[in-house]
Design a protein around this motif. Structure first.
Motif, short mmCIF file in Angstrom:
data_model
loop_
_atom_site.label_atom_id
_atom_site.label_comp_id
_atom_site.label_asym_id
_atom_site.label_seq_id
_atom_site.Cartn_x
_atom_site.Cartn_y
_atom_site.Cartn_z
N SER A 37 24.22 99.06 75.27
CA SER A 37 23.36 99.45 74.16
C SER A 37 22.22 98.44 74.00
CB SER A 37 24.16 99.53 72.85
OG SER A 37 24.56 98.25 72.44
N ARG A 38 21.13 98.89 73.41
CA ARG A 38 19.97 98.01 73.23
C ARG A 38 20.36 96.80 72.38
NH1 ARG A 38 15.58 95.74 72.17
NH2 ARG A 38 13.95 96.04 70.70
N THR A 42 19.92 92.97 73.72
CA THR A 42 19.05 91.99 73.06
C THR A 42 19.85 90.81 72.53
OG1 THR A 42 19.11 93.24 70.98
CG2 THR A 42 17.25 93.64 72.46
N PRO A 142 10.56 96.47 70.78
CA PRO A 142 11.21 97.45 71.66
C PRO A 142 10.55 97.47 73.04
CG PRO A 142 10.57 98.46 69.58
CD PRO A 142 9.99 97.09 69.60
N GLN A 158 15.26 94.80 78.39
CA GLN A 158 15.28 96.11 79.03
C GLN A 158 16.65 96.41 79.63
OE1 GLN A 158 11.94 96.37 81.71
NE2 GLN A 158 10.54 95.61 80.15
N PRO A 159 16.97 97.68 79.81
CA PRO A 159 18.29 98.05 80.34
C PRO A 159 18.47 97.62 81.80
CG PRO A 159 16.91 100.00 80.00
CD PRO A 159 16.16 98.84 79.46
#
Length: 191
Positions: A37-38, A42, A142, A158-159
């Motif tokens: 998940s973001r 992060t 983001p 970023q993923p």
């Protein structure tokens, strides 16, 4: 063995490692979430940035003049120091978070390169600046593809499937690592 212990103590490595490991573990654990998940990515980026920033303080000694006059080969020591910083960061954050290992490796390599670059440009006392600013930027903004410059700056958040983030992480690791290994920390005022 005594030489290695003196080298590590002169760079505040024992105290810095204790602080960095506990801070990385706390931030990664508190920011944990579903895998990939973001929020989890992060939090892992912030944990890595914080840990590398603390460990980056040891990238130079308290007296740069003394380091410059030492009749030892600095290149292998500098390279090993960067590798150990990155490895400690990867091990701690991987053990605590659900983020894919590829993301942790990418971010740790990039942040370690940034710490080396900051130590080369600004000195050991400011080696924390580039990793912390980049980590905060990745956590606060983001990772959207437009504008592309902002997308490059938020590479750490970023993923795992982002090729751009992997490229930026590798470039920062190689460039920052090469600069630090070749030149060492910027000379500063002895304390």
């Amino acid at each position: 063995m005594r030489t290695a212990a003196l080298f590590l103590r002169s760079r505040d490595v024992p105290a810095g490692t204790l602080l960095a490991v506990s801070a990385m573990a706390a931030v990664a654990w508190l920011g944990g979430g579903p895998a990939g998940s973001r929020h989890a990515v992060t939090a892992a980026a912030l944990a890595l940035a914080l840990g590398v920033a603390v460990l980056g303080h040891g990238l130079g000694g308290p007296d740069s003049t003394l380091d410059a006059t030492a009749a030892i080969r600095w290149v292998p020591r500098r390279a090993l120091h960067l590798i150990v910083i990155g490895t400690v960061a990867v091990v701690v954050v991987t053990a605590v978070t659900t983020v894919p290992v590829a993301v942790v490796l990418r971010d740790a390599a990039g942040f370690t390169g940034l710490a080396g670059l900051a130590a080369t440009l600004f000195g050991r006392r400011l080696a924390w600046t580039l990793p912390v600013v980049t980590g905060c930027l990745a956590a606060g903004v983001p990772a959207v593809p437009d504008p592309f410059a902002l997308y490059l700056l938020t590479w750490a958040g970023q993923p795992a499937d982002s090729g751009t983030a992997a490229t930026v992480g590798v470039v920062l690791a190689v460039a920052g690592g090469a600069a630090y290994v070749a030149r060492g920390p910027r000379p500063g005022e002895p304390i």
